[in-house]
Motif scaffolding. Structure first.
Motif, mmCIF file in Angstrom:
data_model
loop_
_atom_site.group_PDB
_atom_site.id
_atom_site.type_symbol
_atom_site.label_atom_id
_atom_site.label_comp_id
_atom_site.label_asym_id
_atom_site.label_seq_id
_atom_site.Cartn_x
_atom_site.Cartn_y
_atom_site.Cartn_z
ATOM 1 N N SER A 392 -3.969 -2.086 13.736
ATOM 2 C CA SER A 392 -2.687 -1.815 14.384
ATOM 3 C C SER A 392 -2.021 -0.670 13.630
ATOM 4 C CB SER A 392 -1.787 -3.049 14.326
ATOM 5 O OG SER A 392 -0.448 -2.658 14.583
ATOM 6 N N ASN A 393 -1.669 0.395 14.349
ATOM 7 C CA ASN A 393 -1.013 1.543 13.710
ATOM 8 C C ASN A 393 0.480 1.298 13.518
ATOM 9 O OD1 ASN A 393 -3.339 3.185 13.588
ATOM 10 N ND2 ASN A 393 -3.182 3.491 15.788
ATOM 11 N N VAL A 394 1.004 0.206 14.090
ATOM 12 C CA VAL A 394 2.443 -0.100 13.972
ATOM 13 C C VAL A 394 2.683 -1.029 12.786
ATOM 14 C CG1 VAL A 394 4.433 -1.123 15.137
ATOM 15 C CG2 VAL A 394 2.838 0.301 16.425
ATOM 16 N N THR A 395 1.842 -2.082 12.649
ATOM 17 C CA THR A 395 2.032 -3.024 11.535
ATOM 18 C C THR A 395 1.159 -2.657 10.330
ATOM 19 O OG1 THR A 395 0.274 -4.477 12.332
ATOM 20 C CG2 THR A 395 2.500 -4.899 13.164
ATOM 21 N N GLY A 396 0.102 -1.833 10.550
ATOM 22 C CA GLY A 396 -0.784 -1.433 9.456
ATOM 23 C C GLY A 396 -1.926 -2.407 9.225
ATOM 24 N N GLU A 397 -2.025 -3.448 10.067
ATOM 25 C CA GLU A 397 -3.090 -4.449 9.896
ATOM 26 C C GLU A 397 -4.474 -3.820 10.087
ATOM 27 O OE1 GLU A 397 -4.647 -8.547 12.042
ATOM 28 O OE2 GLU A 397 -2.629 -7.852 12.499
ATOM 29 N N GLY A 398 -5.387 -4.104 9.177
ATOM 30 C CA GLY A 398 -6.767 -3.617 9.303
ATOM 31 C C GLY A 398 -6.997 -2.195 8.821
ATOM 32 N N LEU A 399 -5.918 -1.456 8.531
ATOM 33 C CA LEU A 399 -6.088 -0.045 8.135
ATOM 34 C C LEU A 399 -6.689 0.093 6.737
ATOM 35 C CD1 LEU A 399 -2.855 1.649 9.544
ATOM 36 C CD2 LEU A 399 -5.190 2.084 10.281
ATOM 37 N N ASP A 400 -6.414 -0.874 5.841
ATOM 38 C CA ASP A 400 -6.970 -0.796 4.475
ATOM 39 C C ASP A 400 -8.492 -0.872 4.500
ATOM 40 O OD1 ASP A 400 -4.552 -0.487 3.345
ATOM 41 O OD2 ASP A 400 -4.296 -2.565 2.681
ATOM 42 N N TYR A 401 -9.017 -1.784 5.323
ATOM 43 C CA TYR A 401 -10.482 -1.909 5.436
ATOM 44 C C TYR A 401 -11.073 -0.606 5.964
ATOM 45 C CZ TYR A 401 -9.406 -6.955 5.264
ATOM 46 O OH TYR A 401 -8.933 -8.192 4.902
ATOM 47 N N PHE A 402 -10.393 -0.028 6.964
ATOM 48 C CA PHE A 402 -10.892 1.191 7.609
ATOM 49 C C PHE A 402 -10.889 2.358 6.623
ATOM 50 C CE2 PHE A 402 -10.398 4.293 11.379
ATOM 51 C CZ PHE A 402 -11.776 4.315 11.563
ATOM 52 N N ARG A 403 -9.797 2.461 5.834
ATOM 53 C CA ARG A 403 -9.710 3.545 4.825
ATOM 54 C C ARG A 403 -10.808 3.395 3.769
ATOM 55 N NH1 ARG A 403 -3.741 3.514 4.792
ATOM 56 N NH2 ARG A 403 -3.091 5.404 5.889
ATOM 57 N N THR A 404 -11.017 2.159 3.300
ATOM 58 C CA THR A 404 -12.058 1.917 2.286
ATOM 59 C C THR A 404 -13.428 2.298 2.838
ATOM 60 O OG1 THR A 404 -10.761 0.131 1.330
ATOM 61 C CG2 THR A 404 -13.109 0.140 0.808
#
Length: 607
Positions: A392-404
């Motif tokens: 989710s680009n609004v809450t930031g959920e899941g973005l850490d995994y994607f960046r790693t």
């Protein structure tokens, strides 16, 4: 005939021809490749396409790691430092270091509770040992001038374990590893917004604030639709953190658009760069998207799927093209914050069903933990896995995994199967500009060899099939000045005394020799018709994509006894370029399309 078996055959022809051409070229290496640093070639040969050793060497690598840990346990830091330096430099300056027992990939990727699973490997450690070994590894790596970052650590459960990223700073901008990713998906699936959040930092407001910074044209800002191939880069520092501008989370769209780091600033702070090609989702721009996929030589394709809409429209088309070209695919399901749970489940089921279908034959892996993100980044290309991220680009959920995951992807230059430094220079042009006070500037990828400023080169073929000579005036990589470039890198060259009109996309640049390369007007290829609604006959015309070459071709003959081709037919076909000859080689993959018609093939003979 199935698409899979045809692709396998294409790959065999491609590999065979590549080996034959390299064998011929090694006898006549150009002047520039004689001064390539042999140590650099050795490092390139040591690392392979997946960035970690192939399965046959896994046991050896585990032994090396355990040997380093044994030296650290007895505080023999000098020998440990030497072994650690060999371990990291042998893998292009970065290494994923695992301490403790590791679960088997099968149970990890299946989403099971790994504590109860079988098939663990490695030496068991206690949580005290893991903490003490981590600090020892940190000390040794910092003495080498590098940094460590803890990717994953668990001390509860049966098997305490930790995974660290060890990274050395690159000696210069010329040697920064780069990963090329193409971002595709249906219109309104959140491609530009996701890239805006990844490369700028602040989260989206749900109304497209994050994507405004990526748009290049006024009409794109007004409609919110990408129409050109947008290029964005995301840098990762030696410590493994993303290099982002200092923008407040509450900033408005104009501030996000204005306060951005220049590419040269990002390069100066980064130890690794991920380059994204933001391709267009709308059907009208399919030609542009196809060109971005064939000419950009991406290491992986990131397919964006809107959780609210599912895999619809052009998403399926883009997935089919990526599979036809044999590029590894990563799926990213966006907008999970605004999608009702039942719709999100339906979308997830649909994506899994399509990935498992006979046309794809991929193994879907849901990335729900940092450990899965780390392990899948190293093996997904090799074992036909397809990692699925829900973000989710609004809450930031899941973005850490994607960046790693992006941070750990093996670099594109490390693919020594495709790019070889000890071959004659071959540079394909994918973009041309005229820059005030500089002159004509071309952008493209080095398919082979190396180039430096001041080299005398030939570019062509022109409309008559001839090559013109020029000199490389200056060179930039990610908008930072560099003096040399090697195979697999994407660089921009300024050419001396060349008119903008004399250069076009699809041309190649080679070293100046007495015998310039030959341009081809007619060629023969093995093709498989993926879809055509009626029949193809002689003189049928279609748009051909072959590397950076994009031109209309005409069928001049085919070996089909009926003299016609239908969907699913396979044949040896002779093609002719309509407007001008091009530089193509035997073994190059080709894709041709016209309307809904699609065909896949490989060049087998130049006529």
């Amino acid at each position: 005939m199935s698409l899979k078996s045809f692709q396998h055959e294409i790959q065999e022809i491609h590999a065979r021809e590549l080996a034959r051409q390299r064998g011929q070229a090694s006898g006549m290496a150009p002047p520039a490749s004689r001064n390539v640093n042999p140590k650099k070639i050795h490092i390139l040969e040591e690392s392979n396409i997946i960035g970690e050793p192939p399965p046959s060497r896994n046991a050896r690598v585990e032994d090396e790691v355990e040997a380093v840990l044994a030296l650290l346990s007895i505080h023999d830091y000098d020998r440990a430092r030497t072994s650690m330096a060999q371990l990291i430099t042998g893998r292009k300056g970065e290494y994923i270091f695992r301490i403790g027992c590791q679960p088997s990939h099968a149970s990890l990727f299946a989403g099971e509770c790994v504590d109860d699973a079988t098939g663990w490997s490695g030496v068991p450690r206690t949580d005290v040992e893991i903490t003490s070994l981590q600090s020892s590894v940190k000390r040794v790596v910092e003495e080498l001038g590098g940094k460590i970052s803890v990717l994953f650590e668990t001390t509860d459960g049966h098997y305490p374990r930790a995974t660290l990223l060890l990274r050395l700073p690159p000696p210069s901008i010329e040697l920064i590893p780069e990963v090329r990713c193409a971002v595709v998906g249906n219109v309104d699936s959140g491609k530009s917004t996701t890239l805006g959040v990844l490369t700028r930092g602040p989260l989206d407001d749900g109304r497209g604030r994050a994507r405004v910074a990526l748009f290049r044209h006024k009409h794109e800002i007004e409609t919110g639709r990408t129409s050109s191939v947008g290029m964005e880069i995301l840098g990762f520092s030696t410590a493994g953190t993303p290099v982002l501008p200092n923008i407040l989370p509450s900033a408005d769209a104009n501030v996000i658009r204005r306060d951005k780091l220049g590419w040269d600033e990002i390069s100066a702070q980064s130890a690794k760069i991920v380059s994204f090609s933001d391709l267009a989702g709308h059907e009208r721009y399919l030609k542009t998207t196809l060109y971005g996929l064939t000419s950009g030589a991406p290491s992986c394709v990131i397919l964006m799927v809107g959780a609210n809409a599912g895999l619809i429209g052009m998403s399926k088309e883009h997935l089919a093209i990526a599979l036809a070209l044999g590029v590894p695919v990563v799926v990213c399901i966006t907008k999970i914050d605004m999608t009702p749970p039942n719709i999100l489940n339906e979308t997830t089921k649909q994506v899994v069903k399509i990935l498992k279908s006979p046309g794809c034959r991929k193994i879907p892996v849901f990335v729900n933990s940092m450990e899965v993100a780390v392990e899948s980044s190293q093996t997904f290309a090799q074992f036909k896995l397809c990692p699925i991220f829900r973000v989710s680009n609004v809450t930031g959920e899941g973005l850490d995994y994607f960046r790693t995951f992006l941070n750990l992807l093996p670099s594109s230059e490390a693919d020594t199967e495709t790019f070889t430094v000890d071959q004659p220079l071959e540079y394909s042009i994918t973009d041309v500009w005229s820059v005030p006070y500089v002159g004509t500037v071309v952008n493209g990828i080095l398919n082979g060899g190396s180039v430096k400023t001041g080299d005398s080169v030939l570019f062509g073929p022109d409309s008559n099939g001839h090559f013109q000579s020029t000199v490389v005036r200056s060179m930039q990589r990610k908008r930072a000045d560099v003096a040399t470039a090697d195979a697999g890198q994407c660089v921009a060259l300024a050419l001396k005394r060349v008119k903008r009109a004399a250069v076009r996309k699809g041309m190649v640049i080679v070293h100046k020799t007495d015998t310039p390369p030959k341009a081809t007007r007619q060629f023969e290829g093995q093709v498989l018709i993926l879809y055509h609604n009626t029949t193809m006959q002689r003189n049928y015309q279609a748009m051909l994509h072959c590397g950076a070459v994009r031109q209309t071709v005409r069928i001049i003959s085919m070996d089909n006894p009926e003299g016609v081709l239908r969907t699913g037919d396979r044949a040896t076909v002779q093609f002719e370029f309509i407007t001008q000859p091009e530089f193509v080689k035997v073994g190059m993959k080709l894709l041709f399309r016209e309307g809904k018609t699609k065909g896949l093939g490989v060049i087998t003979r130049l006529l």
